[in-house]
Design an enzyme around this catalytic site. Structure first.
Site, PDB file in Angstrom:
ATOM      1  N   PHE A 134       4.296   2.971  -2.356  1.00  0.00           N
ATOM      2  CA  PHE A 134       2.934   2.762  -3.115  1.00  0.00           C
ATOM      3  C   PHE A 134       2.133   3.912  -2.536  1.00  0.00           C
ATOM      4  O   PHE A 134       1.860   3.887  -1.488  1.00  0.00           O
ATOM      5  CB  PHE A 134       2.565   1.336  -2.687  1.00  0.00           C
ATOM      6  CG  PHE A 134       1.341   0.918  -3.580  1.00  0.00           C
ATOM      7  CD1 PHE A 134       1.103   0.634  -4.906  1.00  0.00           C
ATOM      8  CD2 PHE A 134      -0.032   1.196  -2.590  1.00  0.00           C
ATOM      9  CE1 PHE A 134      -0.301   0.568  -5.342  1.00  0.00           C
ATOM     10  CE2 PHE A 134      -1.327   1.005  -3.264  1.00  0.00           C
ATOM     11  CZ  PHE A 134      -1.410   0.639  -4.600  1.00  0.00           C
ATOM     12  N   ASP A 219       2.351   9.083   4.167  1.00  0.00           N
ATOM     13  CA  ASP A 219       1.161   8.345   3.937  1.00  0.00           C
ATOM     14  C   ASP A 219       1.127   7.266   4.968  1.00  0.00           C
ATOM     15  O   ASP A 219       2.027   6.416   4.897  1.00  0.00           O
ATOM     16  CB  ASP A 219       1.662   7.551   2.235  1.00  0.00           C
ATOM     17  CG  ASP A 219       0.583   6.619   1.783  1.00  0.00           C
ATOM     18  OD1 ASP A 219      -0.309   6.369   2.755  1.00  0.00           O
ATOM     19  OD2 ASP A 219       0.464   6.367   0.667  1.00  0.00           O
ATOM     20  N   LYS A 248      -7.654   2.675   4.783  1.00  0.00           N
ATOM     21  CA  LYS A 248      -7.399   1.372   5.279  1.00  0.00           C
ATOM     22  C   LYS A 248      -8.269   1.012   6.694  1.00  0.00           C
ATOM     23  O   LYS A 248      -9.351   0.819   6.769  1.00  0.00           O
ATOM     24  CB  LYS A 248      -6.193   0.729   5.194  1.00  0.00           C
ATOM     25  CG  LYS A 248      -5.807   0.702   3.723  1.00  0.00           C
ATOM     26  CD  LYS A 248      -4.597  -0.439   3.466  1.00  0.00           C
ATOM     27  CE  LYS A 248      -4.447  -0.565   2.174  1.00  0.00           C
ATOM     28  NZ  LYS A 248      -3.346  -0.127   1.237  1.00  0.00           N
TER      29      LYS A 248
HETATM   30  C1  LIG Z   1      -3.170   0.883   0.097  1.00  0.00           C
HETATM   31  C2  LIG Z   1      -2.484   2.026   0.067  1.00  0.00           C
HETATM   32  C3  LIG Z   1      -2.853   3.260  -0.684  1.00  0.00           C
HETATM   33  C4  LIG Z   1      -4.133   3.166  -1.766  1.00  0.00           C
HETATM   34  O1  LIG Z   1      -5.275   3.198  -0.791  1.00  0.00           O
HETATM   35  P1  LIG Z   1      -6.718   2.577  -1.661  1.00  0.00           P
HETATM   36  O2  LIG Z   1      -7.524   2.632  -0.748  1.00  0.00           O
HETATM   37  O3  LIG Z   1      -6.302   1.283  -2.478  1.00  0.00           O
HETATM   38  O4  LIG Z   1      -6.838   3.569  -2.942  1.00  0.00           O
HETATM   39  C5  LIG Z   1      -2.002   4.144  -0.478  1.00  0.00           C
HETATM   40  N1  LIG Z   1      -0.864   4.251   0.206  1.00  0.00           N
HETATM   41  C6  LIG Z   1      -0.540   3.222   0.731  1.00  0.00           C
HETATM   42  C7  LIG Z   1       0.697   3.340   1.739  1.00  0.00           C
HETATM   43  C8  LIG Z   1      -1.461   2.039   1.056  1.00  0.00           C
HETATM   44  O5  LIG Z   1      -1.006   0.892   1.615  1.00  0.00           O
END
Ligand SMILES: *Cc1c(COP(=O)(O)O)cnc(C)c1O
Length: 406
Positions: A134, A219, A248
């Site tokens: 994701f 990521d 986050k």
């Molecule tokens: C939440 C998340 C995203 C996307 O972040 P947003 O602030 O919702 O755009 C991308 N990569 C990972 C691993 C995530 O947990």
């Protein structure tokens, strides 16, 4: 204006729980009806320091009285400071600030493509990603994530992403072509169901990238800023990326993201090629710096590890006692998953009945992402709520209850 079928003026894109909150105090959320909930959802790994942390409130309100935003037409000293601190604490030399995780990933993708372009090899633009990934909800990041349910109906999928099975090095090797620019992976998949990439796998990816001049992108939007007990999850594997997306936890609830890169990887990102209006504004940077003040304090991360071990042990006992509800405990640090034996939505709803908030994930997992600041007492309390929920759902619990009633 017409009244919608749902009786709301909002886009009907979220399956929201019928709950609204008025206040937060540390690990607790207080609903508009005055009910207290133990927050192990943490705003999906965002509230790294819990709710209304005094240092963050102070930093935000101090900055709010001075200056909120000037745009990147001008120097932003707080941005320089946060970038220097992130660079000093990681592999990175360069930082670009964004407002979200998806934007940080967009920057990472563009950085990787520009790296090859600037070296005269613009034909290299494709990025390898992994099943269960994701990376966000923009057009490029849904293509990177590869989940059909997020891609469908939005026109042609953005080109340049090739997906292979998680933890399958042969598939990675087979998927690399002369057009491949980079490999993008979450060291610990979040939305995908708390699935850990083994250090050996990350090591092999690093070796492939070095051999073939590909960029390795991590990521760490969910795993970063102390979530796994290290500042970044990559430190646990000992494998260093060339580019990393974070978000986050760095804002503790204020929207902040960043793309970090080595000098070499960022070499194609020259004046004018990328930008943002809001990214890195004074309010966001004040909060980001304040979050780092706390997370980088001596002993803070050691304490996260200690608390995570206590929590994992408590959860493992629940899995042992109620295997018909929870079959396994996964994850690292305070990013833990209950692999459910029954639908994770049922388990999640039962936890909410116990006034404990958690987050469903893929692979039938319920995620626990509490504030890194939670107390030992709150761990005991939370584990006990989870135990009660599991007991309530367990056939074994039912038969025991029936037995004692008879
Ligand atoms: C939440 C998340 C995203 C996307 O972040 P947003 O602030 O919702 O755009 C991308 N990569 C990972 C691993 C995530 O947990």
């Amino acid at each position: 204006m017409t009244v919608s079928a749902t009786g709301s003026a909002l886009y009907n894109t979220f399956a929201r729980a019928p709950l609204a909150f008025e206040r937060g105090e540390g690990t607790w959320l207080i609903s508009v009806d005055g009910e207290r909930y133990l927050d192990f959802a943490g705003g999906i790994a965002v509230n790294s320091l819990g709710h209304s942390h005094p240092h963050l409130v102070q930093a935000l309100t101090d900055q709010a009285g001075k200056l909120w935003h000037t745009s990147n037409l001008y120097e932003v000293p707080q941005q320089e400071k946060l970038a220097e601190r992130l660079a000093a604490a990681t592999f990175a030399d360069r930082v670009f600030f964004t407002n979200s995780g998806a934007e940080a990933l967009e920057c990472a993708i563009k950085t990787a493509r520009r790296y090859h372009y600037a070296k005269g090899d613009g034909a290299k633009f494709r990025i390898l990603t992994f099943e269960g990934a994701f990376h966000g909800r923009t057009l490029a990041t849904i293509a990177a994530g590869g989940q059909a349910k997020y891609i469908e109906g939005f026109g042609p999928k953005v080109d340049g992403f090739d997906q292979v099975p998680f933890n399958d090095i042969a598939a990675v090797k087979a998927a690399i072509t002369p057009e491949t620019a980079a490999i993008l992976i979450e060291p610990l998949q979040g939305e995908g169901g708390i699935r850990l990439a083994p250090a050996s796998f990350l090591n092999e990816l690093r070796a492939i990238c070095d051999e073939q001049d590909l960029l390795l992108i991590f990521d760490e939007v969910q795993t970063g800023i102390g979530r796994t007990g290290k500042l970044f999850a990559y430190e646990r594997s000992g494998v260093t990326p060339d580019i990393m997306a974070i978000a986050k936890g760095i804002g503790g609830g204020f929207p902040v993201g960043a793309c970090l890169a080595s000098e070499d990887a960022a070499s194609g990102m020259v004046p004018g090629v990328h930008g943002t209006t809001f990214g890195g504004n004074q309010l966001a940077m004040a909060v980001g710096n304040a979050v780092l003040d706390v997370v980088l304090e001596d002993g803070f991360l050691d304490d996260v590890v200690r608390k995570a071990n206590a929590m994992k042990q408590g959860l493992a006992e629940i899995a042992d006692t109620y295997p018909d509800v929870v079959e396994d405990i996964r994850g690292d640090g305070l990013m833990l998953g209950l692999k459910c034996k029954m639908p994770n939505t049922v388990v999640n709803a039962k936890l909410r009945d116990e006034h404990l908030l958690a987050v469903p994930a893929g692979d039938n997992v319920v995620r626990l992402l509490p504030p890194l600041t939670l107390t030992d007492e709150e761990i005991r309390d939370g584990v006990e709520r989870i135990r009660r929920a599991a007991q309530g759902l367990s056939q074994r619990g039912l038969s025991q209850a029936n037995g004692s009633a008879a």
